[in-house]
Every structure is written in structure tokens, then in C-alpha cells.
Design an enzyme around this catalytic site. Structure first.
Site, PDB file in Angstrom:
ATOM      1  N   LYS A  19       1.957   1.871  -5.240  1.00 38.69           N
ATOM      2  CA  LYS A  19       2.566   1.352  -6.151  1.00 38.69           C
ATOM      3  C   LYS A  19       1.733   1.690  -7.507  1.00 38.69           C
ATOM      4  CE  LYS A  19       2.357  -2.432  -4.164  1.00 38.69           C
ATOM      5  NZ  LYS A  19       2.130  -1.989  -2.740  1.00 38.69           N
ATOM      6  N   GLY A  42      -4.568  -4.430  -3.951  1.00 41.61           N
ATOM      7  CA  GLY A  42      -5.570  -3.515  -4.150  1.00 41.61           C
ATOM      8  C   GLY A  42      -4.544  -2.085  -4.317  1.00 41.61           C
ATOM      9  N   HIS A  43      -4.914  -1.694  -5.757  1.00 37.29           N
ATOM     10  CA  HIS A  43      -3.824  -0.656  -6.216  1.00 37.29           C
ATOM     11  C   HIS A  43      -4.809   0.491  -6.713  1.00 37.29           C
ATOM     12  CE1 HIS A  43      -0.244  -3.706  -7.198  1.00 37.29           C
ATOM     13  NE2 HIS A  43      -0.672  -3.470  -5.836  1.00 37.29           N
ATOM     14  N   GLN A  64       2.019  -6.060  -3.227  1.00 35.63           N
ATOM     15  CA  GLN A  64       2.411  -6.133  -1.673  1.00 35.63           C
ATOM     16  C   GLN A  64       3.799  -5.399  -1.385  1.00 35.63           C
ATOM     17  OE1 GLN A  64       1.569  -9.477  -3.174  1.00 35.63           O
ATOM     18  NE2 GLN A  64      -0.359  -8.770  -2.712  1.00 35.63           N
ATOM     19  N   ASP A 104       1.113  -1.180  -0.230  1.00 36.20           N
ATOM     20  CA  ASP A 104      -0.168  -0.001  -0.079  1.00 36.20           C
ATOM     21  C   ASP A 104       0.767   1.367  -0.009  1.00 36.20           C
ATOM     22  OD1 ASP A 104      -2.218  -1.715   0.170  1.00 36.20           O
ATOM     23  OD2 ASP A 104      -2.251  -1.682   2.126  1.00 36.20           O
TER      24      ASP A 104
HETATM   25  P1  GDP Z   1      -0.664   0.225  -3.729  1.00 36.47           P
HETATM   26  O1  GDP Z   1      -1.303  -1.035  -3.021  1.00 36.47           O
HETATM   27  O2  GDP Z   1       0.874   0.349  -3.340  1.00 36.47           O
HETATM   28  O3  GDP Z   1      -1.068   0.597  -4.896  1.00 36.47           O
HETATM   29  O4  GDP Z   1      -1.117   1.342  -2.773  1.00 36.47           O
HETATM   30  P2  GDP Z   1      -2.891   1.581  -2.357  1.00 36.47           P
HETATM   31  O5  GDP Z   1      -3.667   2.040  -3.593  1.00 36.47           O
HETATM   32  O6  GDP Z   1      -3.277   0.306  -1.620  1.00 36.47           O
HETATM   33  O7  GDP Z   1      -2.872   2.712  -1.200  1.00 36.47           O
HETATM   34  C1  GDP Z   1      -2.309   4.085  -1.420  1.00 36.47           C
HETATM   35  C2  GDP Z   1      -3.372   4.997  -1.153  1.00 36.47           C
HETATM   36  O8  GDP Z   1      -2.809   6.398  -1.171  1.00 36.47           O
HETATM   37  C3  GDP Z   1      -4.269   5.194  -2.459  1.00 36.47           C
HETATM   38  O9  GDP Z   1      -5.346   5.713  -1.976  1.00 36.47           O
HETATM   39  C4  GDP Z   1      -3.630   6.243  -3.424  1.00 36.47           C
HETATM   40  O10 GDP Z   1      -4.630   6.995  -4.009  1.00 36.47           O
HETATM   41  C5  GDP Z   1      -3.076   7.249  -2.356  1.00 36.47           C
HETATM   42  N1  GDP Z   1      -1.886   7.944  -2.820  1.00 36.47           N
HETATM   43  C6  GDP Z   1      -0.785   7.622  -3.472  1.00 36.47           C
HETATM   44  N2  GDP Z   1       0.078   8.490  -3.459  1.00 36.47           N
HETATM   45  C7  GDP Z   1      -0.353   9.458  -2.735  1.00 36.47           C
HETATM   46  C8  GDP Z   1       0.342  10.818  -2.360  1.00 36.47           C
HETATM   47  O11 GDP Z   1       1.356  10.950  -2.615  1.00 36.47           O
HETATM   48  N3  GDP Z   1      -0.449  11.393  -1.424  1.00 36.47           N
HETATM   49  C9  GDP Z   1      -1.808  10.947  -1.107  1.00 36.47           C
HETATM   50  N4  GDP Z   1      -2.385  11.688  -0.114  1.00 36.47           N
HETATM   51  N5  GDP Z   1      -2.162   9.761  -1.303  1.00 36.47           N
HETATM   52  C10 GDP Z   1      -1.606   9.184  -2.337  1.00 36.47           C
HETATM   53  P1  IMO Z   2      -0.961  -4.119  -2.378  1.00 38.64           P
HETATM   54  O1  IMO Z   2      -0.372  -4.669  -3.349  1.00 38.64           O
HETATM   55  C1  IMO Z   2      -0.827  -4.617   2.018  1.00 38.64           C
HETATM   56  C2  IMO Z   2      -1.257  -8.711   3.740  1.00 38.64           C
HETATM   57  C3  IMO Z   2      -2.432  -9.278   4.338  1.00 38.64           C
HETATM   58  C4  IMO Z   2      -1.881 -10.156   5.336  1.00 38.64           C
HETATM   59  C5  IMO Z   2      -0.676 -10.797   4.668  1.00 38.64           C
HETATM   60  C6  IMO Z   2      -1.025 -12.249   4.034  1.00 38.64           C
HETATM   61  O2  IMO Z   2      -1.956  -3.591  -2.173  1.00 38.64           O
HETATM   62  O3  IMO Z   2       0.341  -3.560  -1.608  1.00 38.64           O
HETATM   63  P2  IMO Z   2      -2.516 -12.832   1.871  1.00 38.64           P
HETATM   64  O4  IMO Z   2      -4.011 -12.730   1.777  1.00 38.64           O
HETATM   65  O5  IMO Z   2      -1.653 -12.329   0.812  1.00 38.64           O
HETATM   66  O6  IMO Z   2      -2.282 -14.197   2.137  1.00 38.64           O
HETATM   67  O7  IMO Z   2      -2.298 -12.109   3.359  1.00 38.64           O
HETATM   68  O8  IMO Z   2      -0.308 -10.013   3.500  1.00 38.64           O
HETATM   69  N1  IMO Z   2      -1.207  -8.393   2.044  1.00 38.64           N
HETATM   70  C7  IMO Z   2      -1.275  -6.931   2.046  1.00 38.64           C
HETATM   71  N2  IMO Z   2      -1.094  -6.009   2.737  1.00 38.64           N
HETATM   72  N3  IMO Z   2      -1.095  -4.630   0.804  1.00 38.64           N
HETATM   73  C8  IMO Z   2      -1.147  -5.610  -0.006  1.00 38.64           C
HETATM   74  O9  IMO Z   2      -1.043  -5.407  -1.415  1.00 38.64           O
HETATM   75  C9  IMO Z   2      -1.361  -6.903   0.454  1.00 38.64           C
HETATM   76  N4  IMO Z   2      -1.384  -8.313   0.178  1.00 38.64           N
HETATM   77  C10 IMO Z   2      -1.718  -9.086   1.391  1.00 38.64           C
HETATM   78  O10 IMO Z   2      -3.058  -8.186   5.007  1.00 38.64           O
HETATM   79  O11 IMO Z   2      -1.134  -9.485   6.348  1.00 38.64           O
HETATM   80 MG    MG Z   3      -2.860  -1.509  -1.756  1.00 35.81          MG
END
Ligand code: GDP
Ligand code: IMO
Ligand code: MG
Length: 428
Positions: free
Chosen positions: A16, A40-41, A225, A13
């Protein structure tokens, strides 16, 4: 030759999705090489927000090829739901835009059931998985009983493999976990239907990606991840079941290391984690809550509140080392705006000794005390910065120190969720 990797440098999170979307503008191909719909991207384009789980983030462009590599575990039900979600938002998902590796492993309904059953049995020692069947699917892959996409393309082969798996899984579910069993016919029908819909998308992904690179196309490998969720270098067993580090690209996409030019680690300006497991810089006070609220730190896949803490450069150093990172992209620096004093962990103290790496043993990690440096904060004007010069001076000091501590340059700073809130600091 141009191929580069985008990886999570913490516990997932990190942003990415946003960074892949931003960098994909320059790329021709975007490849997912591990994980599945546990990811979850989030990508924000203009006033639209997209949440992607299994499909590479390059899908939002009209003209990019998106590849689901062999290292991915693919849940066809989740994939078709995601395709429908995207098409409802006006994003086309055609065989010209999406290629699925014939070697990818299939997530089956019994994998999801086993994921839940195993977590229940673990009780208070549960991992906090996403419940998507990821672990059980990779278990079958390693145990050599998994069903691959190419098997699904051959009805008779699929029938045989499904029969064997259903017999085995039903015995485990009923006898060990006292759970309902699965009906062969229902799953067979459902998956044959998926096979018909999937056929046009399936090919040898390694061959295609290799040829694209050879032809001078730019290929971006999108990690899911993060470094500390890696099966080998993460906080085992509180990890996911795949190789989330740069090495995972080679095995998960069928591309050799000599064809890859660079690897960017995405690092949030602080640290978050969902699920269980140790987290040395975790904040249990109102500061943790403040960061969670301001950064909207709630999971994209499960909706769970993310645990929040200060930036930990020991973790970033580990990511830089195991993946040979060529630079970091630092995201969400705007979330820290308004905080008076910001801390950064620069090392751990354990049994009177100071270390700068993440110990393998969770028992050791649990007693590591973070050593902090403190920084003066900056204000919300950082959100409207569009050049490095416009970034407040204190934030520049913070970023400089991260570079020093990790011995890795910062190539991008992200000051908000949108594409235009991205500042390229140095060559990627
Ligand atoms: P990922 O799994 O690495 O793709 O990240 P997630 O989407 O799960 O979580 C990142 C969250 O931060 C998302 O809601 C993005 O829209 C948001 N985000 C990404 N870069 C920035 C930033 O520089 N500032 C803020 N405020 N939000 C950001
Ligand atoms: P993105 O790509 C954050 C965590 C789960 C749990 C552990 C194992 O959005 O960064 P799993 O279902 O993979 O067997 O769960 O890994 N986890 C993540 N945490 N971002 C993710 O993906 C994750 N994918 C799995 O919360 O701790
Ligand atoms: Mg994510």
C-alpha cells in the site's frame, strides 16, 4: 470531484505504501483514516527507502497535504519519533504538510502496557498484535473513556480525563495483571509537552478534506492493514481493531460515500500474513521459505517473519465485495519469477460443498480446503518490464485469470519496489 481509496485486499503488507506513493503524484491530499503505528508502509524512491507507520505516505512529496483522520489512533511519542526519522532523511514535516484531526484518539502509555498484558494472558491463543496499544485504545474509544486530540489541547480537560483513566487503568494493571502502575505526573508532563508541539498541526480534518474535494482537489485515502484484518469482515478475533475496508473511510475521515469515486484494492501476487490466525493457502514447505526469502517478507513494524502462501482469490473476491473495489493493483509479481508451477486458490471445499466466500466461523475456515488451479511460471525479466506488453506471456495469463475469478479489473501491475517499477494497465 475526485477522491479515491487505496486499500489492502489481503492481510496487510500488500504494498500500500508503494502504491500510495506512486498514486500520490496525481493527488493533492493523502489521508489516513484508521489504524495507527501498527502499520508499516515502505516506500522506495531512487536509492532511498522510507518506512512510515503513522504519517501518510504522501509526506515524501514537498507539496501534498497529509491528513491523520479522526479514525486513527495516534501515539504522540511514536509520531514525534517518526517526524524526527523523516527529518533526518531530509523530509520536512510542517503544519502546511501535515494536519491532525482534533477528533483522533490518543494512544497512552497504559494502552501499550495493556496490549502486552492481554496478549500474555491469552497465552497460546494470543493474537500476535504489534504491541502498539491499538486494541486497548479503540476499546476506550468504544467504551467512551478515550482521550482525544482536542482534549489534549485543553489542559484542564486533559488533566481530568487523564486522572480518571490512570485511576481505572492502574487498578486493572495492578489487580488483574499484577503489573507496575503509571504515575500521573510523569504522563501529564510528557503529554503537555506533546500538546505544545502538536498544536499547530491540529484542526477539523473532516471540514478540511471536504473543502479540498469541493474545490476540485484530488484526495487519496490511504488504508492501513487489509481486508481480512478488518474488525467486522476479517478473521475475527485475529484482526486489528478498526474498519480497514472502504466503509472505514466515511467514518474515519468524516467524508460521505457519495464523494468517493473509486477504490483500488492492493493485492500481492501471493498471500502473506503476520501474527496468528487461519490462512488456508499457507505453505509450510520450502516453497513458503523461498517466497519469504525472495520477497523479503519480514514485518516493517515488528521485524517478524511473515507467513507465506499461494494467492487466494476467495479473499480477493471478499475484498472486492465488501469495499466495492473498482480495480486491483497487483504487486510483487516479480517475487514469483523463477517458480516453475504457480498455484492460485479458486474456491474452498468444506464438508463436500464448494464455496467462494470467507466463512465467518474460524472453525469452518480451518476446515476449508483450497481448490487450486496451476499456472506455468515466468522468469526474472519481469522486473525490467515497463509496459504491459513487456510482461512475460505466462504472467499475463496469470493476471487475466485473477481478473476473471474476482470479476474485477487489474489497473496496475507492480514489478519491483521502486516507483519506476509500476505499470499502469488500465484507467484507475
Ligand atoms: P504495506 O504495509 O502494504 O505498505 O506493505 P509493506 O511496506 O509492509 O510491505 C511491502 C514490501 O514489498 C515493501 O518492502 C515494499 O518495498 C515491497 N514492494 C512493494 N511492491 C513491490 C513489488 O512489486 N515487488 C517487490 N519485489 N517488492 C515490492
Ligand atoms: P500494514 O498497514 C500486517 C496484524 C498484527 C496482528 C493483528 C492485530 O503495514 O499492512 P494490532 O497491533 O493491530 O492489534 O494487531 O493485526 N497487523 C498487521 N499485519 N500489516 C499491518 O499493517 C498490520 N497491522 C496489524 O500482526 O496479527
Ligand atoms: Mg506493512
Amino acid at each position: 470531484m475526485s477522491a479515491f481509496i487505496v486499500l489492502g485486499a489481503q492481510w496487510g503488507d500488500e504494498g500500500k505504501g508503494k502504491m500510495t506513493d506512486y498514486l500520490a503524484e496525481e493527488a493533492d491530499v493523502v489521508v489516513r483514516f484508521q489504524g495507527g503505528n501498527n502499520a508499516g508502509h515502505t516506500v522506495e524512491v531512487g536509492d532511498k527507502q522510507y518506512k512510515l507507520h503513522l504519517i501518510p505516505s504522501g509526506i515524501l512529496y514537498e507539496d501534498k497535504l497529509n491528513v491523520i483522520g479522526n479514525g486513527v489512533v495516534l501515539d504522540p511519542k511514536a509520531m514525534f519519533e517518526e517526524i524526527e526519522y523523516l527529518e533526518n532523511l531530509g523530509v520536512k514535516v510542517t503544519p502546511e504538510k501535515l494536519l491532525i484531526s482534533d477528533r483522533a484518539q490518543l494512544i497512552m502509555p497504559y494502552h501499550r502496557a495493556l496490549d502486552g498484558a492481554k496478549e500474555k494472558v491469552r497465552g497460546k491463543n494470543d493474537i500476535g498484535t504489534t504491541g502498539k496499544g491499538i486494541g486497548p485504545c479503540y476499546t476506550d474509544k468504544a467504551e467512551r473513556s478515550g482521550i482525544r486530540v482536542c482534549d489534549l489541547m485543553h489542559k484542564e480537560v486533559f488533566k481530568e480525563k487523564l486522572k480518571e483513566n490512570i485511576a481505572d487503568k492502574n487498578a486493572v494493571l495492578s489487580k488483574i495483571y499484577d503489573m507496575d502502575t503509571f504515575d500521573f505526573d510523569a504522563i501529564y508532563e510528557q503529554y503537555i509537552n506533546y500538546a505544545d508541539r502538536m498544536k499547530a498541526f491540529v484542526a477539523d480534518a473532516s471540514v478540511r478534506v471536504y473543502n479540498e474535494i469541493k474545490q476540485g482537489k484530488k484526495v487519496l485515502f490511504e488504508g492501513a492493514q487489509g481486508n481480512l484484518l478488518d474488525i467486522d469482515y476479517g478473521t475475527y478475533p485475529f484482526v486489528t481493531s478498526s474498519s480497514t475496508i472502504a466503509g472505514g473511510v466515511c467514518t474515519g475521515a468524516g467524508i460521505g460515500p457519495t464523494m468517493i469515486n473509486s477504490a483500488i484494492g492492493i493485492a500481492k501476487a501471493y498471500t502473506t500474513r503476520v501474527g496468528k490466525g487461519p490462512f488456508p493457502t499457507e505453505l509450510f514447505d520450502s516453497m513458503g521459505e523461498h517466497i519469504r526469502d525472495k520477497g523479503h517478507e519480514y514485518g516493517v513494524t515488528t521485524g517478524r517473519a511473515r507467513r507465506c502462501g499461494w494467492l487466494d482469490t476467495v479473499i480477493l473476491k471478499s475484498a472486492a465485495r465488501v469495499s466495492g473495489l473498482t480495480s486491483f493493483a497487483v504487486t510483487k509479481i516479480d517475487t514469483l519469477a523463477g517458480i516453475d508451477k504457480i498455484k492460485v486458490c479458486v474456491g474452498y471445499e468444506i464438508n463436500g460443498e464448494i464455496i467462494d466466500y470467507v466463512p465467518a466461523s474460524l472453525e469452518d475456515l480451518a476446515i476449508c480446503k483450497p481448490i487450486y488451479e496451476e499456472f506455468d511460471g515466468w522468469d526474472n525479466s519481469i522486473e525490467i518490464a515497463r509496459t504491459y506488453d513487456e510482461i512475460p506471456d505466462n504472467a499475463k495469463i496469470y493476471l487475466k485469470r485473477i481478473e476473471e475469478l474476482t470479476d474485477t479489473k487489474i489497473s496496475i501491475v507492480s514489478v519491483g519496489p521502486r516507483r519506476d517499477q509500476t505499470i499502469v494497465v488500465s484507467e484507475i
